[in-house]
Enzyme design. Structure first.
Site, short mmCIF file in Angstrom:
data_model
loop_
_atom_site.label_atom_id
_atom_site.label_comp_id
_atom_site.label_asym_id
_atom_site.label_seq_id
_atom_site.Cartn_x
_atom_site.Cartn_y
_atom_site.Cartn_z
CG ASN A 83 -6.05 -3.49 -3.54
OD1 ASN A 83 -7.21 -4.31 -4.15
ND2 ASN A 83 -4.57 -4.50 -2.78
CE1 TYR B 141 -13.54 0.06 0.77
CE2 TYR B 141 -15.69 -0.60 -0.28
CZ TYR B 141 -14.68 -0.97 -0.26
OH TYR B 141 -13.44 -1.81 -1.65
CG ASP C 278 -0.19 4.59 7.37
OD1 ASP C 278 -0.99 4.08 6.84
OD2 ASP C 278 -0.33 4.74 8.75
CB VAL C 279 -0.71 4.00 1.34
CG1 VAL C 279 0.01 2.29 0.96
CG2 VAL C 279 -1.86 3.20 1.81
CE LYS D 13 -12.21 1.07 -2.46
NZ LYS D 13 -10.97 0.62 -3.21
#
Length: 245
Positions: free
Chosen positions: A94, A161, A67-68, A165
């Site tokens: 990514n 999101y 899990d990043v 980003k």
């Protein structure tokens, strides 16, 4: 100028590379000669398939799970990658979950999942990769952004999101400055929609979404010797889209 970089002898890790865009980017790096680390969180079978496909290019490949958004799991997945293939030279961040609902309808846990996987995951993986890159005085980090984020694009649908980003692009620019004397470059590639989208693409620029190759092209440029002096940049892969149209 050689369009495909020679990555022979390099180890590349692409987060979220068991499926979709991450898989295609990883296979592109394998085709350039890099030994590759297929990262996944839940898609173990797909990760093994991607690793097997990468080996068809004559390179070594391994899979790592984690899990990043968890610093300990990020440490463990990098430790496994290093033990299997050597220290990571190329990192492509990514991973980025999204939630295509109106911002008021997104539960707080889902908000956190989008922001943490997209932004915090990029920060944690980059931080973990940097020590080895600095030791070798060579490293390449490419962060996957989203088209329009550099313009402070803010739509009420999928809003967390866009926020995450935008943070990724700010982090890219900051980290480029912080590593400018270390032999490391940090850049971003920001698609709008890619060919695996389920959306109606008839209104998209050029009547289509970006192909996987369209997204891979600037990634390969940033990894090439020709881009050794380019850091902190962002390339939007959006066909010239204007969001106000």
């Amino acid at each position: 100028m050689e369009l495909a970089p020679d990555l022979d002898g390099r180890t590349a890790l692409v987060t979220g590379s068991a499926t979709r865009v991450g898989r295609e980017l990883l296979l592109t790096l394998a085709a350039c000669g890099a030994d590759v680390v297929v990262h996944y969180n839940e898609s173990a079978d797909a990760a093994r398939t991607t690793a097997a496909d990468a080996r068809e290019y004559g390179v070594d490949a391994t899979t790592v799970q984690g899990d990043v958004t968890d610093p300990d799991e990020v440490d463990d997945l990098f430790a496994t990658a290093t033990a299997d293939l050597g220290a990571v030279d190329v990192l492509v961040n990514n991973v980025g979950n999204f939630d295509a609902r109106h911002w008021e309808d997104i539960e707080w846990a889902a908000w956190r999942d989008v922001v943490e996987s997209t932004f915090y995951g990029t920060v944690l993986c980059s931080r973990r990769a940097l020590d080895g890159m600095r030791d070798r005085e060579w490293g390449r980090i490419v962060n996957v952004g989203f088209a329009d984020s550099d313009r402070m694009h803010a739509h009420p649908v999928n809003f967390p999101y866009f926020v995450a980003k935008t943070g990724v692009l700010m982090f890219t620019r900051m980290l480029a400055g912080d590593t400018q004397d270390d032999g490391i470059t940090v850049n971003a590639v920001s698609p709008f929609a890619v060919e695996n989208t389920v959306s109606d693409v008839s209104s998209f620029p050029r009547g289509q979404a970006a192909s996987f190759d369209d997204v891979a092209a600037p990634v390969l440029f940033f990894l090439s010797d020709a881009a050794a002096y380019i850091s902190g940049e962002n390339v939007a892969v959006d066909g010239g889209r204007l969001p106000e149209r």
